[in-house]
Design an enzyme around this catalytic site. Structure first.
Site, PDB file in Angstrom:
ATOM      1  N   HIS A  88       0.887  -0.253 -10.314  1.00 49.98           N
ATOM      2  CA  HIS A  88      -0.058  -1.083  -9.559  1.00 49.98           C
ATOM      3  C   HIS A  88      -0.445  -2.342 -10.346  1.00 49.98           C
ATOM      4  CE1 HIS A  88      -3.188  -0.870  -6.090  1.00 49.98           C
ATOM      5  NE2 HIS A  88      -2.879  -2.118  -6.383  1.00 49.98           N
ATOM      6  N   ARG A 124       0.859  -1.185   0.000  1.00 49.76           N
ATOM      7  CA  ARG A 124       0.000   0.000   0.000  1.00 49.76           C
ATOM      8  C   ARG A 124       0.892   1.230   0.000  1.00 49.76           C
ATOM      9  NH1 ARG A 124      -3.454  -2.335  -1.917  1.00 49.76           N
ATOM     10  NH2 ARG A 124      -5.450  -3.037  -1.070  1.00 49.76           N
TER      11      ARG A 124
END
Lengths: 310, 310
Positions: free
Chosen positions: B273, B225
């Site tokens: 990502h 994250r």
């Protein structure tokens, strides 16, 4: 009785090997005179590397075995003066290093890390590669190194096909052999790893015909031997895009000359023969074990089959 | 009885998921009406993604569970209208993809493949990296993803330390927890992999103080994250060279703005990502299994602990 062990692998390697060998011999309780310089007629074992000054084995009449520090023995198998048993090095450290190098470069090409590295320009371009289970890898050569690499890649989920003259079985690997097996092994290889020894039968095995059997966009990884590849044929296949990339660690001439087209080719990665490196600590243990076996009249480990050339 | 299953994860994902879900339901012999549009009062299950238009769960009075297609649930745990059980996605395909991405980038940094790629200039410069056994890796976060990555890295010979609040045990991994454990985990990490969830306790966990505990020249890999890292502190540590490189897949703001200093930084690799991507085929099987469990009065898989936030 004190054994006379000649270290004939060069003064530079002597730096790395002297201590591990002495420690290993002491641990194995072998009383030995390990030296760079001994009377040939009194030498019991020779610790060797093919680039040694020692090329005439004739005077070593008492020598029980020549213990090579290299995995590759093509620089010595043609030496007619060598009549003693010859053991090649199967170094667990070398094998481990090869597994890491091959796995790293297979994953690099699988994930297309080069593409990511080339796109550090602010473009958020989400390329998600397929899973390893959809990326067939073929390994030509299933000796110690090929089998260990196959096992690591199977562990990561790649479907692995192994091709080998001798057809050794490895858990989870589809094993093929023979000419027909080679065609099949090539035709499914999105990533092709070359780990064959250099023998008359393997030189230029990867020629124009073999390359044409690879699927469009295949990647070649060669940490084996330079002469396995027909360099002109590979350059042509890279030019046409049929082969997407080649990562090459070994070459016909080393160091690879600075003006060789591989260096500047955008689809070629040259690494300077670093994939397989014998590590002194683990290799010394193998040498000592072979000396222990020789003295106990047990068979030597990793004897070279002189007829096959490896 | 026909179950009403609302697909509330967007029309784009509907393309990928419709077939695998229908096939999975048929295989499990679940009679279902799967649709993008159903009367809320009649919905039995919601297949969900936090970026959905559906944000008010109040009218779904009959709904037995909300089945998230994402591993991350921080976009939904604060939603006070959600009183139904919430399951996050633990997709074997996502886990496998994460293992491949993490292993690939750990090996890339371990072997210093970037260095090889930057030296295609004709210089035969033999840099032989240490073996994996001499390259300690620390993984912060030992949930499904961290544990799977740890296992793969242990399989390749890396000494792996795992740090986790809950302290789950994984074969061959040195497990640490708590503040003191974190200090120890950081101090040995030549490569640090971040796989923690985003919770109030993990935001900015990797701040200047944490970075200073890493050994000189450590590498950071973050597929977890973005907010785990204090970006200014990391940039300072990269500037000083204390951190050798950071490979970052997740960011506070995504897409990472084109003018963010990470993009142009020579010691940072940005990937967009892509490390964790749910795969429709395997994720649909997990959703169907949870519906089957709901109907058989068996406990749901992967329920979110709303107090912990994951």
């Amino acid at each position: 009785m004190t054994l006379n062990i000649l270290f004939a692998a060069g003064a530079a390697r002597w730096q790395d090997y002297q201590m591990p060998l002495r420690e290993g011999l002491a641990e194995a309780e072998i009383d030995a005179n390990l030296s760079l310089d001994l009377d040939p007629a009194e030498v019991d074992y020779i610790v060797y590397a093919p680039d040694s000054d020692l090329q005439d084995f004739t005077p070593y009449t008492r020598c029980k075995a020549v213990l090579n520090l290299w995995a590759g023995v093509e620089g010595i198998t043609n030496n007619a003066t060598l009549t003693q048993p010859l053991a090649r090095m199967v170094d667990p450290g070398l094998t481990q290093g090869m597994v890491e190098w091959v796995t790293g470069h297979v994953l690099r090409h699988h994930l297309d890390i080069d593409y990511a590295l080339a796109r550090q320009d602010g473009t958020w371009d989400r390329y998600v590669p397929p899973l390893a289970s959809d990326r067939p890898v073929t390994i030509l050569g299933m000796g110690e190194l090929g089998a260990a690499c196959a096992q690591a890649l199977v562990g990561l989920g790649f479907p692995v096909t192994g091709w080998s003259r001798r057809g050794k079985a490895v858990d989870g690997v589809t094993m093929l052999s023979g000419d027909e097996g080679l065609d099949e092994a090539l035709s499914s290889a999105q990533i092709l790893v070359l780990l064959l020894p250099k023998t008359p039968g393997t030189v230029n095995l990867i020629d124009a015909a073999a390359l044409s059997k690879l699927p469009e966009g295949a990647v070649i990884v060669n940490p084996g031997r330079g002469p396995l590849i027909d360099d002109d044929a590979l350059l042509a296949a890279l030019e046409s895009g049929h082969v997407r990339h080649a990562t090459l660690d070994v070459f016909r001439v080393e160091p690879l000359p600075a003006d060789h087209p591989y260096w500047a080719h955008p689809r070629v990665t040259v690494t300077p023969h670093i994939a397989s490196e014998t590590r002194a600590a683990s290799a010394a243990r193998v040498v000592v074990e072979n000396i222990r076996r020789g003295e106990a009249d047990e068979p030597f480990l990793h004897l070279v089959d002189r007829d096959q050339g490896y």
